[in-house]
Design a protein around this motif. Structure first.
Motif, short mmCIF file in Angstrom:
data_model
loop_
_atom_site.label_atom_id
_atom_site.label_comp_id
_atom_site.label_asym_id
_atom_site.label_seq_id
_atom_site.Cartn_x
_atom_site.Cartn_y
_atom_site.Cartn_z
N GLU A 10 17.29 -10.24 11.17
CA GLU A 10 15.42 -9.97 11.98
C GLU A 10 14.99 -9.12 10.55
N HIS A 11 14.30 -9.52 9.84
CA HIS A 11 13.64 -8.77 8.47
C HIS A 11 12.38 -7.63 9.44
N ILE A 12 12.92 -6.26 9.47
CA ILE A 12 11.56 -5.40 10.42
C ILE A 12 11.07 -4.85 9.34
N HIS A 13 11.65 -4.77 8.16
CA HIS A 13 10.80 -3.24 7.50
C HIS A 13 11.23 -3.20 6.13
N THR A 14 10.55 -2.68 5.14
CA THR A 14 11.22 -2.61 3.71
C THR A 14 10.32 -1.65 3.15
N ARG A 15 11.18 -1.06 2.70
CA ARG A 15 10.42 0.19 1.52
C ARG A 15 10.30 -0.18 0.19
N ASN A 16 9.36 0.07 -0.71
CA ASN A 16 9.61 -0.49 -2.31
C ASN A 16 9.70 0.86 -2.87
N HIS A 34 6.60 5.51 -6.95
CA HIS A 34 5.14 5.32 -5.80
C HIS A 34 5.94 4.24 -4.71
N ILE A 35 5.24 4.47 -4.67
CA ILE A 35 6.20 4.29 -2.58
C ILE A 35 5.73 3.80 -1.76
N THR A 36 6.07 2.66 -1.06
CA THR A 36 5.49 2.13 0.28
C THR A 36 6.22 1.44 0.85
N ASP A 37 5.77 1.88 2.72
CA ASP A 37 7.09 1.78 3.57
C ASP A 37 6.02 0.60 4.43
N THR A 38 6.71 -0.99 4.40
CA THR A 38 5.82 -1.92 5.09
C THR A 38 6.85 -2.39 6.87
N LYS A 39 6.42 -2.73 7.83
CA LYS A 39 6.77 -3.32 8.82
C LYS A 39 6.13 -4.71 9.08
N THR A 40 7.02 -5.69 9.95
CA THR A 40 6.95 -7.21 9.60
C THR A 40 6.05 -7.27 10.86
N TYR A 41 5.64 -6.66 11.76
CA TYR A 41 5.38 -6.06 12.75
C TYR A 41 3.64 -5.73 12.79
N ILE A 51 -2.51 -0.79 12.24
CA ILE A 51 -1.40 -0.85 11.52
C ILE A 51 -0.98 -2.32 11.31
N PRO A 52 -1.12 -3.57 10.96
CA PRO A 52 -1.40 -4.69 11.31
C PRO A 52 -0.07 -4.69 10.09
N ALA A 53 0.75 -5.92 10.25
CA ALA A 53 2.02 -6.39 9.40
C ALA A 53 1.70 -6.11 8.03
N GLY A 54 2.86 -5.70 7.59
CA GLY A 54 2.49 -5.97 5.39
C GLY A 54 1.48 -4.66 5.38
N VAL A 55 0.67 -3.66 6.27
CA VAL A 55 -0.05 -2.74 5.71
C VAL A 55 1.03 -1.25 5.70
N PRO A 56 0.73 -1.07 4.31
CA PRO A 56 1.98 0.05 4.60
C PRO A 56 1.68 1.49 5.17
N ILE A 57 2.79 2.03 5.73
CA ILE A 57 2.91 2.73 7.03
C ILE A 57 2.90 4.40 5.56
N VAL A 78 -0.54 12.36 -4.80
CA VAL A 78 -2.10 10.79 -3.77
C VAL A 78 -1.11 10.61 -3.00
N THR A 79 -1.29 10.53 -1.26
CA THR A 79 -1.39 10.44 -0.17
C THR A 79 -2.22 9.22 0.17
N ASP A 80 -2.16 7.27 -0.03
CA ASP A 80 -3.38 6.78 0.46
C ASP A 80 -2.62 6.16 2.27
N HIS A 81 -2.31 5.96 2.36
CA HIS A 81 -1.68 6.15 3.63
C HIS A 81 -0.51 7.01 3.96
N ALA A 82 -0.66 7.14 5.44
CA ALA A 82 0.49 7.98 6.26
C ALA A 82 -0.01 7.74 7.77
#
Length: 195
Positions: A10-16, A34-41, A51-57, A78-82
């Protein structure tokens, strides 16, 4: 060749992580990461609420400016989301990296300046691929320009005054660039140490 077929999962987490290199008109180089971490939930966060699924943590940006000497002479973070409101307060600390040279020992020097409570784990990790991207951006252009200068010098020099042999800073930097390997024998034969 791709990885082998995985087990059922099951896909849980994506780091780009994306890094881009630019040559500036003033002769300096900008390298941006540029770094992003997103969850599938979706999930609840104390500081941000839901924090909805797909919105960067995590979503952070880092730009370093370097010269041909690979010395960092400008940094912007710069930190946009944390996950915590306080996370964006640390971004200015990355200016402490000014003066460091991209090369051996860089990771340790970064940790000394912005490690632990003095930095952000994710911005600090991002410096690794940013530094590699700087090398990948700058070295090929400088090597090409050096080769063009060498060829021009060969045209300008008489047979009694031959041009100097080329040296490569890549020799022994990795397995492919080992001094007794085929690449060095072909590209920098004066540094070749094999049979």
């Amino acid at each position: 060749m791709p990885l082998s077929s995985p087990a059922e999962r099951e896909h849980i987490h994506t780091r780009n992580v994306t890094c881009t290199g630019y040559r500036r008109k003033d002769g300096l180089w900008d390298i941006e990461g540029h770094i992003t971490d997103t969850k599938t939930y979706g999930f609840e966060n104390n500081d941000r609420g839901e924090i909805p699924a797909g919105v960067p943590i995590h979503e952070m940006w880092l730009r370093i400016t370097v010269g041909d000497d690979m010395v960092i002479n400008g940094v912007e973070a710069v930190t946009d989301h944390a996950p915590f409101n306080a996370c964006n307060e640390i971004a200015p600390n990355y200016e402490a990296l000014v003066g460091l040279r991209i090369g051996p020992g860089l990771k340790q020097q970064i940790r000394e300046r912005v490690g632990g409570i003095h930095g952000c784990t994710h911005l600090t990790e991002l410096m690794g691929p940013v530094a590699t991207t700087a090398f990948q951006t700058i070295f090929p252009i400088r090597a090409r320009e050096a080769e063009e200068r060498r060829k021009q010098q060969e045209k300008d020099v008489t047979a009694s005054n031959p041009p100097k042999k080329r040296r490569s800073p890549l020799v022994n930097s990795c397995h492919g660039w080992r001094s007794d390997g085929a690449a060095v024998k072909r590209i920098a034969p004066d540094m070749y140490t094999g049979d």
